[in-house]
Design an enzyme around this catalytic site. Sequence first.
Site, PDB file in Angstrom:
ATOM      1  N   PRO A  34      -4.462   1.055   8.477  1.00 22.22           N
ATOM      2  CA  PRO A  34      -3.108   0.504   8.556  1.00 22.22           C
ATOM      3  C   PRO A  34      -2.994  -0.760   7.721  1.00 22.22           C
ATOM      4  O   PRO A  34      -3.979  -1.482   7.549  1.00 22.22           O
ATOM      5  CB  PRO A  34      -2.940   0.200  10.045  1.00 22.22           C
ATOM      6  CG  PRO A  34      -4.336  -0.021  10.539  1.00 22.22           C
ATOM      7  CD  PRO A  34      -5.210   0.905   9.727  1.00 22.22           C
ATOM      8  N   ASP A  35      -1.804  -1.001   7.169  1.00 25.26           N
ATOM      9  CA  ASP A  35      -1.635  -2.260   6.452  1.00 25.26           C
ATOM     10  C   ASP A  35      -1.355  -3.369   7.475  1.00 25.26           C
ATOM     11  O   ASP A  35      -1.411  -3.151   8.667  1.00 25.26           O
ATOM     12  CB  ASP A  35      -0.536  -2.164   5.383  1.00 25.26           C
ATOM     13  CG  ASP A  35       0.846  -1.894   5.977  1.00 25.26           C
ATOM     14  OD1 ASP A  35       1.008  -2.063   7.193  1.00 25.26           O
ATOM     15  OD2 ASP A  35       1.752  -1.523   5.217  1.00 25.26           O
ATOM     16  N   PHE A  36      -1.060  -4.554   7.001  1.00 24.42           N
ATOM     17  CA  PHE A  36      -0.949  -5.685   7.909  1.00 24.42           C
ATOM     18  C   PHE A  36       0.462  -5.919   8.442  1.00 24.42           C
ATOM     19  O   PHE A  36       0.623  -6.315   9.582  1.00 24.42           O
ATOM     20  CB  PHE A  36      -1.435  -6.969   7.208  1.00 24.42           C
ATOM     21  CG  PHE A  36      -2.925  -7.025   7.063  1.00 24.42           C
ATOM     22  CD1 PHE A  36      -3.712  -7.556   8.062  1.00 24.42           C
ATOM     23  CD2 PHE A  36      -3.544  -6.512   5.934  1.00 24.42           C
ATOM     24  CE1 PHE A  36      -5.090  -7.594   7.938  1.00 24.42           C
ATOM     25  CE2 PHE A  36      -4.916  -6.544   5.794  1.00 24.42           C
ATOM     26  CZ  PHE A  36      -5.697  -7.087   6.801  1.00 24.42           C
ATOM     27  N   ARG A  37       1.484  -5.659   7.621  1.00 28.40           N
ATOM     28  CA  ARG A  37       2.809  -6.149   7.987  1.00 28.40           C
ATOM     29  C   ARG A  37       3.859  -5.084   8.261  1.00 28.40           C
ATOM     30  O   ARG A  37       4.982  -5.419   8.606  1.00 28.40           O
ATOM     31  CB  ARG A  37       3.322  -7.094   6.879  1.00 28.40           C
ATOM     32  CG  ARG A  37       2.520  -8.385   6.824  1.00 28.40           C
ATOM     33  CD  ARG A  37       2.946  -9.280   5.689  1.00 28.40           C
ATOM     34  NE  ARG A  37       2.297 -10.580   5.774  1.00 28.40           N
ATOM     35  CZ  ARG A  37       1.051 -10.819   5.417  1.00 28.40           C
ATOM     36  NH1 ARG A  37       0.313  -9.848   4.911  1.00 28.40           N
ATOM     37  NH2 ARG A  37       0.512 -12.020   5.538  1.00 28.40           N
ATOM     38  N   ASN A 108      -7.127  -6.260  -0.966  1.00 30.70           N
ATOM     39  CA  ASN A 108      -7.712  -5.521   0.141  1.00 30.70           C
ATOM     40  C   ASN A 108      -9.133  -5.982   0.464  1.00 30.70           C
ATOM     41  O   ASN A 108      -9.917  -6.289  -0.433  1.00 30.70           O
ATOM     42  CB  ASN A 108      -7.710  -4.025  -0.168  1.00 30.70           C
ATOM     43  CG  ASN A 108      -6.303  -3.507  -0.387  1.00 30.70           C
ATOM     44  OD1 ASN A 108      -5.336  -4.085   0.111  1.00 30.70           O
ATOM     45  ND2 ASN A 108      -6.163  -2.434  -1.139  1.00 30.70           N
ATOM     46  N   ASP A 110     -11.099  -3.929   2.359  1.00 32.05           N
ATOM     47  CA  ASP A 110     -11.743  -2.707   2.866  1.00 32.05           C
ATOM     48  C   ASP A 110     -12.879  -2.178   1.997  1.00 32.05           C
ATOM     49  O   ASP A 110     -13.583  -1.239   2.389  1.00 32.05           O
ATOM     50  CB  ASP A 110     -10.700  -1.602   3.071  1.00 32.05           C
ATOM     51  CG  ASP A 110      -9.851  -1.334   1.822  1.00 32.05           C
ATOM     52  OD1 ASP A 110     -10.405  -1.338   0.701  1.00 32.05           O
ATOM     53  OD2 ASP A 110      -8.635  -1.114   1.975  1.00 32.05           O
ATOM     54  N   HIS A 127      -8.880 -11.813  -1.722  1.00 29.46           N
ATOM     55  CA  HIS A 127      -8.958 -12.304  -0.348  1.00 29.46           C
ATOM     56  C   HIS A 127     -10.324 -12.018   0.276  1.00 29.46           C
ATOM     57  O   HIS A 127     -10.458 -11.986   1.501  1.00 29.46           O
ATOM     58  CB  HIS A 127      -7.845 -11.680   0.497  1.00 29.46           C
ATOM     59  CG  HIS A 127      -6.478 -12.007  -0.008  1.00 29.46           C
ATOM     60  ND1 HIS A 127      -5.353 -11.238   0.248  1.00 29.46           N
ATOM     61  CD2 HIS A 127      -6.038 -13.030  -0.798  1.00 29.46           C
ATOM     62  CE1 HIS A 127      -4.297 -11.777  -0.340  1.00 29.46           C
ATOM     63  NE2 HIS A 127      -4.686 -12.863  -0.982  1.00 29.46           N
ATOM     64  N   SER A 200       3.471  -5.729  -1.275  1.00 35.52           N
ATOM     65  CA  SER A 200       4.793  -6.330  -1.083  1.00 35.52           C
ATOM     66  C   SER A 200       4.975  -7.555  -1.954  1.00 35.52           C
ATOM     67  O   SER A 200       6.085  -8.096  -2.051  1.00 35.52           O
ATOM     68  CB  SER A 200       4.978  -6.718   0.391  1.00 35.52           C
ATOM     69  OG  SER A 200       3.983  -7.652   0.781  1.00 35.52           O
ATOM     70  N   LYS A 224       6.342   2.018  -2.815  1.00 37.19           N
ATOM     71  CA  LYS A 224       7.436   2.694  -2.117  1.00 37.19           C
ATOM     72  C   LYS A 224       8.766   1.980  -2.306  1.00 37.19           C
ATOM     73  O   LYS A 224       9.825   2.567  -2.124  1.00 37.19           O
ATOM     74  CB  LYS A 224       7.114   2.833  -0.628  1.00 37.19           C
ATOM     75  CG  LYS A 224       6.023   3.864  -0.353  1.00 37.19           C
ATOM     76  CD  LYS A 224       5.840   4.095   1.134  1.00 37.19           C
ATOM     77  CE  LYS A 224       4.819   5.199   1.371  1.00 37.19           C
ATOM     78  NZ  LYS A 224       4.609   5.456   2.820  1.00 37.19           N
ATOM     79  N   GLU A 225       8.712   0.697  -2.665  1.00 39.66           N
ATOM     80  CA  GLU A 225       9.950  -0.040  -2.889  1.00 39.66           C
ATOM     81  C   GLU A 225       9.764  -1.062  -4.002  1.00 39.66           C
ATOM     82  O   GLU A 225       8.644  -1.431  -4.343  1.00 39.66           O
ATOM     83  CB  GLU A 225      10.384  -0.745  -1.598  1.00 39.66           C
ATOM     84  CG  GLU A 225       9.346  -1.708  -1.045  1.00 39.66           C
ATOM     85  CD  GLU A 225       9.739  -2.272   0.317  1.00 39.66           C
ATOM     86  OE1 GLU A 225      10.731  -1.789   0.881  1.00 39.66           O
ATOM     87  OE2 GLU A 225       9.057  -3.205   0.784  1.00 39.66           O
TER      88      GLU A 225
END
Length: 320
Positions: A34-37, A108, A110, A127, A200, A224-225
């Site tokens: 899952p992402d964070f926000r 990421n 991960d 990060h 984002s 996606k946006e």
Amino acid sequence: MKDIDLDKLVKAIEKGKKVTFFNGAGISTSAGIPDFRSPDTGLYSNLAKLNLPYAEAVFDIDYFKEDPKPFYTLATELMPGQFPPTKFHYLIKLFQDKNKLNRVYTQNIDTLERLAGVEDENIVEAHGSFASNHCIECKEEMSSNTFKDLMEKGIPNCESCKGYVKPDIVFFGEGLPKKFFSSWDDDCDNVEIAIIAGTSLTVYPFASLPSEVDKKCIRVLANKEKVGDLGSRKDDILALGGCDEFAEKIARSLGWEKELDKLYDEGQNKYTTKKESEQEKIEDIKFELKKVDIKESKFKNEDKDEVDIDVSNLIEKLKI
């Protein structure tokens, strides 16, 4: 993404222009992370069980020093090896193998870029990540295997000073890795094609990178946006949709489709085989444990001589 834009991108790649990736959590969601926000499905929205004063506290260095348990609870769900790389990750690997990759900047933690086969020298984890671990007090490094073993037993402590050990993930209150700044100093003016994916662009300074590239750079948004200032330059390309679908389309257009599918299938098979092997070990352990009455992880048998259990074999199987 319009066909004319796709043709422009493909021709630029075929002419030798190299790609720099700017990755966010959206490239890993199809792997099951899952992402964070994202509302309802993001990590921050699912942290109520940890009783945090605020969601981001799980990654706050001052809060960690007071109470590290919430982070380690979350870390067990995110540790590398539980999720396989996606097609987008393997697309990056293909760019590397074909000498068409300049660098990968990723938000990421991960390590899926690494698991897909992207070399350390090509990755800038803005990060930090789970790839290495250090004591927060004396800075002594701890191997990933040792860290994982200790975390399964409780909170990992430094063997030298007994301080808390955490993965080299950048917490709130900590500075970004030096590699982030030195690499960007080298790359900023030399980015020929920028692919910004699954982000984002709200966390700085990472969010500013796509805006700092040269005006002649082809910027591609696989998301996606629409985010940031992507779409404001004449050479910008908007590919709004899923990251894996974008990877498939690009690979098909470059004639890499079979190679991408092969890498992805091999990665999925390796992950599935590992999971099946672990499940078999678990079933063997359950079978062994049925031979004794175990409650609250304690042996309750009174007549040990009548217990037919191979303890050494059981202990070995527990190391999964």
